[in-house]
Write a protein that holds these residues in place. Structure first.
Motif, PDB file in Angstrom:
ATOM      1  N   TYR A  16       6.889  -4.644   7.207  1.00  0.00           N
ATOM      2  CA  TYR A  16       7.252  -3.262   7.666  1.00  0.00           C
ATOM      3  C   TYR A  16       6.749  -2.315   6.820  1.00  0.00           C
ATOM      4  O   TYR A  16       5.854  -2.012   5.969  1.00  0.00           O
ATOM      5  CB  TYR A  16       8.295  -3.619   6.974  1.00  0.00           C
ATOM      6  CG  TYR A  16       8.607  -4.784   5.248  1.00  0.00           C
ATOM      7  CD1 TYR A  16       8.607  -3.636   4.475  1.00  0.00           C
ATOM      8  CD2 TYR A  16       8.960  -6.020   5.544  1.00  0.00           C
ATOM      9  CE1 TYR A  16       8.876  -4.203   2.943  1.00  0.00           C
ATOM     10  CE2 TYR A  16       8.373  -6.769   4.254  1.00  0.00           C
ATOM     11  CZ  TYR A  16       8.855  -5.356   3.421  1.00  0.00           C
ATOM     12  OH  TYR A  16       8.422  -6.242   1.741  1.00  0.00           O
ATOM     13  N   ARG A  17       7.479  -1.352   7.126  1.00  0.00           N
ATOM     14  CA  ARG A  17       7.177  -0.155   5.745  1.00  0.00           C
ATOM     15  C   ARG A  17       8.529   0.184   5.088  1.00  0.00           C
ATOM     16  O   ARG A  17      10.470   0.209   6.141  1.00  0.00           O
ATOM     17  CB  ARG A  17       7.054   1.212   7.848  1.00  0.00           C
ATOM     18  CG  ARG A  17       7.683   2.382   6.139  1.00  0.00           C
ATOM     19  CD  ARG A  17       6.352   3.575   7.770  1.00  0.00           C
ATOM     20  NE  ARG A  17       5.069   3.589   8.368  1.00  0.00           N
ATOM     21  CZ  ARG A  17       4.383   4.010   9.024  1.00  0.00           C
ATOM     22  NH1 ARG A  17       5.064   4.698   9.210  1.00  0.00           N
ATOM     23  NH2 ARG A  17       3.136   3.612   9.054  1.00  0.00           N
ATOM     24  N   LEU A  18       8.428   0.473   4.291  1.00  0.00           N
ATOM     25  CA  LEU A  18       9.708   0.446   2.935  1.00  0.00           C
ATOM     26  C   LEU A  18       9.590   2.496   2.660  1.00  0.00           C
ATOM     27  O   LEU A  18       8.351   2.646   1.879  1.00  0.00           O
ATOM     28  CB  LEU A  18       9.140  -0.269   2.368  1.00  0.00           C
ATOM     29  CG  LEU A  18      10.382  -0.235   1.273  1.00  0.00           C
ATOM     30  CD1 LEU A  18      11.691  -1.208   1.980  1.00  0.00           C
ATOM     31  CD2 LEU A  18      10.432  -1.528   0.053  1.00  0.00           C
ATOM     32  N   ALA A  19      10.684   2.576   3.240  1.00  0.00           N
ATOM     33  CA  ALA A  19      10.674   3.802   2.355  1.00  0.00           C
ATOM     34  C   ALA A  19      11.968   4.030   1.614  1.00  0.00           C
ATOM     35  O   ALA A  19      12.889   3.312   1.623  1.00  0.00           O
ATOM     36  CB  ALA A  19      11.199   5.059   3.735  1.00  0.00           C
ATOM     37  N   ALA A  26       6.613   3.107  -8.023  1.00  0.00           N
ATOM     38  CA  ALA A  26       7.550   2.198  -6.668  1.00  0.00           C
ATOM     39  C   ALA A  26       8.631   1.079  -7.052  1.00  0.00           C
ATOM     40  O   ALA A  26       7.948  -0.066  -8.096  1.00  0.00           O
ATOM     41  CB  ALA A  26       6.385   1.856  -6.293  1.00  0.00           C
ATOM     42  N   THR A  27       9.731   1.043  -7.061  1.00  0.00           N
ATOM     43  CA  THR A  27      10.993   0.438  -7.418  1.00  0.00           C
ATOM     44  C   THR A  27      11.534   0.062  -6.919  1.00  0.00           C
ATOM     45  O   THR A  27      12.479   1.048  -5.676  1.00  0.00           O
ATOM     46  CB  THR A  27      11.742   0.882  -8.671  1.00  0.00           C
ATOM     47  OG1 THR A  27      12.238   2.288  -8.268  1.00  0.00           O
ATOM     48  CG2 THR A  27      11.060   1.077  -9.756  1.00  0.00           C
ATOM     49  N   GLU A  31       0.861  -1.224  -0.013  1.00  0.00           N
ATOM     50  CA  GLU A  31       0.148   0.223  -0.132  1.00  0.00           C
ATOM     51  C   GLU A  31       1.035   1.560  -0.138  1.00  0.00           C
ATOM     52  O   GLU A  31       1.661   1.405   0.847  1.00  0.00           O
ATOM     53  CB  GLU A  31      -0.768   0.311   1.352  1.00  0.00           C
ATOM     54  CG  GLU A  31      -1.990  -1.687   0.760  1.00  0.00           C
ATOM     55  CD  GLU A  31      -3.392  -1.342   2.446  1.00  0.00           C
ATOM     56  OE1 GLU A  31      -3.502   0.531   2.683  1.00  0.00           O
ATOM     57  OE2 GLU A  31      -3.911  -1.901   2.498  1.00  0.00           O
ATOM     58  N   VAL A  32       0.754   2.143  -0.711  1.00  0.00           N
ATOM     59  CA  VAL A  32       1.490   3.372  -1.059  1.00  0.00           C
ATOM     60  C   VAL A  32       0.551   4.363   0.169  1.00  0.00           C
ATOM     61  O   VAL A  32      -0.092   4.378  -0.543  1.00  0.00           O
ATOM     62  CB  VAL A  32       1.411   3.842  -2.853  1.00  0.00           C
ATOM     63  CG1 VAL A  32       2.445   5.261  -3.002  1.00  0.00           C
ATOM     64  CG2 VAL A  32       1.734   2.150  -3.279  1.00  0.00           C
ATOM     65  N   THR A  40       5.964   6.421   1.480  1.00  0.00           N
ATOM     66  CA  THR A  40       6.684   4.866   1.822  1.00  0.00           C
ATOM     67  C   THR A  40       5.024   3.963   1.588  1.00  0.00           C
ATOM     68  O   THR A  40       4.023   4.213   1.080  1.00  0.00           O
ATOM     69  CB  THR A  40       6.439   5.326   3.493  1.00  0.00           C
ATOM     70  OG1 THR A  40       5.069   5.120   4.293  1.00  0.00           O
ATOM     71  CG2 THR A  40       7.714   6.244   3.853  1.00  0.00           C
ATOM     72  N   LEU A  41       5.762   2.941   1.498  1.00  0.00           N
ATOM     73  CA  LEU A  41       5.004   1.694   1.117  1.00  0.00           C
ATOM     74  C   LEU A  41       4.982   0.854   3.108  1.00  0.00           C
ATOM     75  O   LEU A  41       5.564   0.765   3.394  1.00  0.00           O
ATOM     76  CB  LEU A  41       5.961   0.773   0.656  1.00  0.00           C
ATOM     77  CG  LEU A  41       6.277   1.330  -1.295  1.00  0.00           C
ATOM     78  CD1 LEU A  41       7.087   0.277  -1.713  1.00  0.00           C
ATOM     79  CD2 LEU A  41       4.971   2.028  -1.476  1.00  0.00           C
ATOM     80  N   GLU A  42       4.133   0.216   3.057  1.00  0.00           N
ATOM     81  CA  GLU A  42       3.151  -0.325   3.393  1.00  0.00           C
ATOM     82  C   GLU A  42       3.190  -2.185   3.089  1.00  0.00           C
ATOM     83  O   GLU A  42       1.666  -2.452   2.107  1.00  0.00           O
ATOM     84  CB  GLU A  42       1.927  -0.481   4.528  1.00  0.00           C
ATOM     85  CG  GLU A  42       2.138   0.954   5.442  1.00  0.00           C
ATOM     86  CD  GLU A  42       2.554   1.210   6.809  1.00  0.00           C
ATOM     87  OE1 GLU A  42       2.851  -0.218   7.262  1.00  0.00           O
ATOM     88  OE2 GLU A  42       2.813   2.575   7.542  1.00  0.00           O
ATOM     89  N   VAL A  43       3.957  -2.727   3.697  1.00  0.00           N
ATOM     90  CA  VAL A  43       3.539  -4.226   2.743  1.00  0.00           C
ATOM     91  C   VAL A  43       3.952  -4.941   3.416  1.00  0.00           C
ATOM     92  O   VAL A  43       4.315  -5.333   5.059  1.00  0.00           O
ATOM     93  CB  VAL A  43       5.350  -3.909   2.569  1.00  0.00           C
ATOM     94  CG1 VAL A  43       5.688  -5.364   1.730  1.00  0.00           C
ATOM     95  CG2 VAL A  43       5.642  -2.982   1.021  1.00  0.00           C
ATOM     96  N   THR A  44       2.696  -6.162   3.943  1.00  0.00           N
ATOM     97  CA  THR A  44       2.669  -7.188   4.379  1.00  0.00           C
ATOM     98  C   THR A  44       2.525  -8.700   3.474  1.00  0.00           C
ATOM     99  O   THR A  44       2.295  -8.778   2.336  1.00  0.00           O
ATOM    100  CB  THR A  44       1.069  -7.011   4.984  1.00  0.00           C
ATOM    101  OG1 THR A  44       1.210  -5.669   5.316  1.00  0.00           O
ATOM    102  CG2 THR A  44       1.109  -8.770   6.038  1.00  0.00           C
TER     103      THR A  44
END
Length: 222
Positions: free
Chosen positions: A135-138, A153-154, A61-62, A67-71
């Motif tokens: 996690y949260r990806l910055a 988003a890469t 999720e952007v 930042t990205l919220e990833v599960t």
């Protein structure tokens, strides 16, 4: 004086009640053994939201801040004791960082670092088949210089070991414009997946493509 016929009728009724109780108890026992579901034991053994054994699902999720919220939901056929989480190849320059990393294996917290800004980290647990990684990806979204509010988003997720034969990737944002995939870093990206509702794009990777790189062109939420 006791009526013999009445006594026989009463005994017959009590016998029928006893049989009914035994039958009902047997049905309850069978229902418990079957998982208490009309779908049978196989359905009851997989908690809601999890893919079937031999499959994984990753949802990215952007957020408005880029930042990205990833599960990740990973359901293995054989128990595991450890997984590795790594920055994708070519992103080890310090611009990409995962924070608030949480790994749960069969509902229990795994041991490992909560921040990943180097190449790889291991998370240890015991004999689990359902592993969730969050996690949260910055630093993963490159903003467009020509179109306000758009970005690329890469990557859309970190590399997580225990790649499954069926690998579903979902990206959500204000608007997902397109998605591209590559099975390995030395393979050119190619269009993949399709729109799956408003603000969502989905692709299912199988065979050699499973676990590959996925990028997405998105409109960042305001």
């Amino acid at each position: 004086m006791v009526d013999p016929a009445r006594t026989r009728r009463r005994r017959a009724v009590l016998a029928l009640v006893a049989v009914a109780v035994v039958v009902a108890a047997g049905l309850v026992t069978w229902r418990i053994a079957a998982g208490g579901s009309d779908g049978g034991p196989a359905e009851a053994s997989i908690p809601a939201g999890w893919p079937e054994a031999g499959a994984s699902r990753t949802v990215t999720e952007v957020r408005a801040d880029g930042t990205l919220e990833v599960t990740h939901w990973i359901h293995t056929e054989e128990p595991l004791d450890e997984i590795d989480v790594a920055l994708p190849q070519g992103t080890e320059d310090g611009t990409l960082e995962a924070t608030d990393v949480r790994v749960r294996a069969d509902g229990r917290s795994a041991s490992g670092p909560q921040t990943l800004s180097f190449s790889r980290a291991s998370y240890v647990f015991s004999g689990a088949t359902r592993i969730q990684v969050r996690y949260r990806l910055a630093g993963a979204v490159e903003e467009s210089t020509s179109a306000a509010g758009r970005g690329l988003a890469t990557p859309t997720a970190l590399d997580v070991s225990a790649v499954q034969p069926s690998d579903t990737r979902i990206v959500r944002s204000a608007d997902v414009l397109s998605m591209a995939c590559a099975s390995s870093p030395d393979v050119s990206l190619a269009p993949c997946g399709e729109a799956d509702g408003d603000g969502q794009w989905k692709v299912v990777l199988t065979g050699q493509e499973a676990g590959g790189r996925v990028v997405a062109a998105v409109t960042v939420p305001s």
